[in-house]
Scaffold this active site. Sequence first.
Site, PDB file in Angstrom:
ATOM      1  N   ASP A  67       2.050   4.244   0.834  1.00 30.28           N
ATOM      2  CA  ASP A  67       1.811   5.303   1.836  1.00 30.28           C
ATOM      3  C   ASP A  67       3.056   6.163   1.956  1.00 30.28           C
ATOM      4  O   ASP A  67       3.901   6.158   1.055  1.00 30.28           O
ATOM      5  CB  ASP A  67       1.501   4.632   3.185  1.00 30.28           C
ATOM      6  CG  ASP A  67       2.761   4.027   3.802  1.00 30.28           C
ATOM      7  OD1 ASP A  67       2.972   4.188   4.997  1.00 30.28           O
ATOM      8  OD2 ASP A  67       3.549   3.426   3.038  1.00 30.28           O
ATOM      9  N   ASP A 105       4.106  -5.779   3.444  1.00 30.27           N
ATOM     10  CA  ASP A 105       3.725  -4.392   3.760  1.00 30.27           C
ATOM     11  C   ASP A 105       3.487  -4.223   5.259  1.00 30.27           C
ATOM     12  O   ASP A 105       4.010  -3.307   5.903  1.00 30.27           O
ATOM     13  CB  ASP A 105       2.462  -4.024   2.965  1.00 30.27           C
ATOM     14  CG  ASP A 105       1.991  -2.647   3.330  1.00 30.27           C
ATOM     15  OD1 ASP A 105       1.335  -2.512   4.384  1.00 30.27           O
ATOM     16  OD2 ASP A 105       2.322  -1.685   2.622  1.00 30.27           O
ATOM     17  N   PHE A 131       0.844  -1.189   0.000  1.00 32.45           N
ATOM     18  CA  PHE A 131       0.000   0.000   0.000  1.00 32.45           C
ATOM     19  C   PHE A 131       0.885   1.248   0.000  1.00 32.45           C
ATOM     20  O   PHE A 131       1.591   1.501   0.979  1.00 32.45           O
ATOM     21  CB  PHE A 131      -0.901  -0.014   1.227  1.00 32.45           C
ATOM     22  CG  PHE A 131      -1.537  -1.364   1.480  1.00 32.45           C
ATOM     23  CD1 PHE A 131      -1.306  -2.050   2.666  1.00 32.45           C
ATOM     24  CD2 PHE A 131      -2.322  -1.976   0.524  1.00 32.45           C
ATOM     25  CE1 PHE A 131      -1.868  -3.306   2.893  1.00 32.45           C
ATOM     26  CE2 PHE A 131      -2.888  -3.231   0.736  1.00 32.45           C
ATOM     27  CZ  PHE A 131      -2.659  -3.894   1.929  1.00 32.45           C
TER      28      PHE A 131
HETATM   29  N1  LIG Z   1       1.653   0.712   3.761  1.00 30.12           N
HETATM   30  C1  LIG Z   1       0.828   0.825   4.798  1.00 30.12           C
HETATM   31  N2  LIG Z   1       0.389   2.041   5.151  1.00 30.12           N
HETATM   32  C2  LIG Z   1      -0.466   2.105   6.204  1.00 30.12           C
HETATM   33  C3  LIG Z   1      -0.898   1.005   6.919  1.00 30.12           C
HETATM   34  C4  LIG Z   1      -1.793   1.497   7.917  1.00 30.12           C
HETATM   35  C5  LIG Z   1      -2.577   0.705   8.925  1.00 30.12           C
HETATM   36  N3  LIG Z   1      -1.937  -0.512   9.261  1.00 30.12           N
HETATM   37  C6  LIG Z   1      -2.587  -1.380  10.216  1.00 30.12           C
HETATM   38  C7  LIG Z   1      -3.678  -2.149   9.620  1.00 30.12           C
HETATM   39  C8  LIG Z   1      -3.350  -3.454   9.540  1.00 30.12           C
HETATM   40  C9  LIG Z   1      -1.990  -3.684   9.921  1.00 30.12           C
HETATM   41  O1  LIG Z   1      -1.827  -4.802  10.741  1.00 30.12           O
HETATM   42  C10 LIG Z   1      -1.592  -2.427  10.643  1.00 30.12           C
HETATM   43  O2  LIG Z   1      -1.739  -2.579  12.019  1.00 30.12           O
HETATM   44  C11 LIG Z   1      -1.833   2.867   7.787  1.00 30.12           C
HETATM   45  N4  LIG Z   1      -1.021   3.189   6.748  1.00 30.12           N
HETATM   46  C12 LIG Z   1      -0.657   4.505   6.218  1.00 30.12           C
HETATM   47  O3  LIG Z   1       0.489   4.953   6.951  1.00 30.12           O
HETATM   48  C13 LIG Z   1       0.425   6.376   7.060  1.00 30.12           C
HETATM   49  C14 LIG Z   1       0.179   6.671   8.500  1.00 30.12           C
HETATM   50  O4  LIG Z   1       1.377   6.686   9.128  1.00 30.12           O
HETATM   51  P1  LIG Z   1       1.457   7.430  10.553  1.00 30.12           P
HETATM   52  O5  LIG Z   1       1.236   8.937  10.251  1.00 30.12           O
HETATM   53  O6  LIG Z   1       2.818   7.060  11.042  1.00 30.12           O
HETATM   54  O7  LIG Z   1       0.308   6.883  11.409  1.00 30.12           O
HETATM   55  C15 LIG Z   1      -0.763   6.835   6.264  1.00 30.12           C
HETATM   56  O8  LIG Z   1      -0.410   7.039   4.923  1.00 30.12           O
HETATM   57  C16 LIG Z   1      -1.668   5.617   6.391  1.00 30.12           C
HETATM   58  O9  LIG Z   1      -2.615   5.577   5.360  1.00 30.12           O
HETATM   59  C17 LIG Z   1      -0.418  -0.276   6.539  1.00 30.12           C
HETATM   60  O10 LIG Z   1      -0.729  -1.341   7.119  1.00 30.12           O
HETATM   61  N5  LIG Z   1       0.446  -0.306   5.465  1.00 30.12           N
END
Ligand SMILES: Nc1nc2c(c(CN[C@H]3C=C[C@H](O)[C@@H]3O)cn2[C@@H]2O[C@H](COP(=O)(O)O)[C@@H](O)[C@H]2O)c(=O)[nH]1
Length: 345
Positions: A245, A320, A243
């Site tokens: 991000d 990811d 994903f």
């Molecule tokens: N690539 C990727 N990006 C992810 C996630 C998640 C949610 N993950 C949970 C859900 C299931 C898993 O088990 C995780 O527990 C949020 N994001 C992105 O990160 C950024 C937020 O960053 P910060 O500002 O530091 O909180 C924002 O762009 C958000 O959209 C992911 O999993 N992968």
Amino acid sequence: MKDSGIEDVENSAPLPWLLGSSLQVAGNIVKASTQFVAERAKHVDVNMKGVHSVVEELTLEKLKEITSPRAYNKDLHFVDGGPLTVQYLLVVDALNFCFWPDEELEYEHLSLGVKASLERDPTVLDAERLMWISGDEVQALLGWPRKVPLQEERARLLREVGGALMQHFDGQAANMVRQAGGSALALVQLLAQVCPGFRDHAVYQGHQVFLYKRAQIFVGDVYGAFGGEGLGEFWDIDQLTMFADYRVPVVLRTMGVLRYSPELEQKGAILRGELIAAGSEEEVEVRACTVAAVEALREAIAAKYLGVPGAQLPHAIQLDWWLWELGERERKSHPPHHRTLTVYY
Ligand SMILES: Nc1nc2c(c(CN[C@H]3C=C[C@H](O)[C@@H]3O)cn2[C@@H]2O[C@H](COP(=O)(O)O)[C@@H](O)[C@H]2O)c(=O)[nH]1
């Protein structure tokens, strides 16, 4: 057309046009279009030496952790095994973007805030309520003490979700999942069709490049929350990409897998925390090369572990989750992430 039986297939198979479309034939359009960028990128590149050294150090024990059902962090989410979990995940992933303008706001404030609201009032995510939600009500939904960044945009995106659910799926996100007939790619496409807010794409050197980050993360979350069963069962889950991000690119850079040009890093915006415009070459190259880098990691892991007893080859989404959780834990010591004001990630 009765004798050819096409009519029967059309009535029984869900979304038949997707089965034969470029989406299925070319696999995932995200994978194909980000590869196009990675081959031409000027500001970012995938360092194959870095990829191989990461995989060298990846032990079988670590791989088992990455591919275990516990890799999805259920504690951060409302997970009741029923359709309300799907409604919850669609709302969370409609809002799952751009937290960084508020220094203290993190993803878990979103997921746990909406979970707390839902536990207080099980009707709070009903489609007919989402259709009318205001910016202030979004702040209340998260339980955040001040306005959240892009608050009015978040409300508009939720109203769009509410309207789409009422129009196409009798108000139920679970019905949208069911309509995809067990295909992760079909569900990504369906969500992008009915909700423009999920159509995360850009035009790069005249070519449309798909990242579909929130559409794919929604499918990944449904898969993870249901442990790959029931509503979370997708025969092509391995077709999803990571994903795109703003957290994972930083992790890949610290691992030496992703490299930025000096213009982009030292002299450029990143270290000074300046904005990088949504849709700019730099932004698209960071995101697309991140997708390509995780695909390269996945291929190198397969080359090393194919046929090794006890080794499960990881899906891109499992890599990811591993990289993202790592980035969350280390974010205080990691270099700054790029800053793009956007509704996509
Ligand atoms: N690539 C990727 N990006 C992810 C996630 C998640 C949610 N993950 C949970 C859900 C299931 C898993 O088990 C995780 O527990 C949020 N994001 C992105 O990160 C950024 C937020 O960053 P910060 O500002 O530091 O909180 C924002 O762009 C958000 O959209 C992911 O999993 N992968």
